[in-house]
Design a protein around this motif. Structure first.
Motif: not given
Length: 293
Positions: A44-46, A106-108, A115-117, A216-217
């Motif tokens: 996800m970070l990539g 990391l996700q938070d 945001g989560v969008q 993020p997810l």
């Protein structure tokens, strides 16, 4: 026939992501015996890193394809030296819990900032359009992903099997105890190999950014499938992880195409395959059976 070929190509593209992620996860587990649950978070970070570099600094895809894997590899090496190696002599459950907690952190952190969008990432102009294969057209970017992943897996295989450093790393990854018995210092390879595995996850994330919504997810669900892939291929088996990655990609694509009337079957088929493999061969398709105590 055309539909089958298209589904097969889609399966190979999905398998390319599975193969890259499973390869990194298998190398890390083989040498450290660490079940790195944070692998999906680094994927996800990539993707998010590529998005941030483009949107906030104007850094194009091709530069991000180099910057993010290298940056995450260095981050992974720092994490291994700072915290992970301190727990390697304990029960593997401790490092599993550590990497699970790291995933949540990391996700938070990303959710708090962005945001989560989901955020779109434009396909590079050089890879837009489609390629005519005669019977069907296929997006150029997906053709690039498949070719790039295959070349990278072949390059890794060549390094691991045709160079002295690679053979030492492969031996330390697949048979660490035996490698130590020959007087090779396995410990010196732990940190760079962990960083290499994390770098592969980051690379897969950058490749995924133009294809999948960046959020993020995005690695949370994928990591469960990757664990299944590694188990099917054989824990610690490098070749097995790559082969199982492409194989599971094909099985999923065919299942979604031809078992669409049975959504539960198509969604769980990878775990059905994993259960069948474990019943038939507990060490995985290409894993080594442990000698009885």
């Amino acid at each position: 026939m055309t539909g089958f070929l298209q589904n097969t190509f889609n399966g190979l593209v999905s398998g390319a992501f599975y193969a890259l992620l499973a390869l990194g996860l298998a190398v890390i587990f083989g040498m450290l015996r660490v079940v790195n649950f944070a692998h999906g978070a680094f994927y996800m970070l990539g993707a998010f890193g590529a998005y941030v570099l483009l949107s906030e600094a104007g850094v194009p895809f091709w530069a991000a394809l180099v910057i993010m894997p290298l940056g995450l590899a260095l981050l992974g090496m720092a994490l291994e030296r700072a915290v992970i190696h301190r727990l390697t002599r304990l029960d593997p459950l401790y490092n599993f819990l550590l990497t699970f907690g790291l995933t949540l952190i990391l996700q938070d952190l990303v959710k708090t900032r962005y945001g989560v969008q989901s955020s779109p990432y434009a396909t590079p102009a050089e890879l837009s359009g489609s390629v005519d294969f005669g019977l069907f057209d296929f997006p150029t970017y997906r053709v690039f992903i498949l070719g790039f992943a295959v070349l990278l897996c072949v390059a890794v295989w060549w390094v691991l099997t045709r160079t002295r450093i690679g053979m030492v790393v492969r031996a330390a990854t697949e048979r660490p105890e035996l490698t130590r018995a020959f007087g090779i210092d396995v410990g010196r390879w732990v940190t760079p190999v962990f960083g290499f595995g994390i770098g592969l996850a980051g690379l897969a994330g950058v490749l995924a950014a133009p294809m999948r919504a960046v959020n993020p997810l995005m690695g949370a669900d994928l990591i469960i499938v990757i664990f299944a892939v590694v188990v099917i291929g054989g824990l610690g088996s490098i070749f097995g992880s790559v082969a199982a990655g492409f194989g599971i990609g094909l099985v999923q694509a065919w299942g979604e195409a031809y078992l669409s009337e049975f959504p539960i079957v198509s969604q769980t088929i990878v775990f059905v395959v994993m259960a069948a493999v474990l019943l038939w061969r507990p060490a995985g398709l290409f894993g080594r059976e442990e000698a009885p105590a």
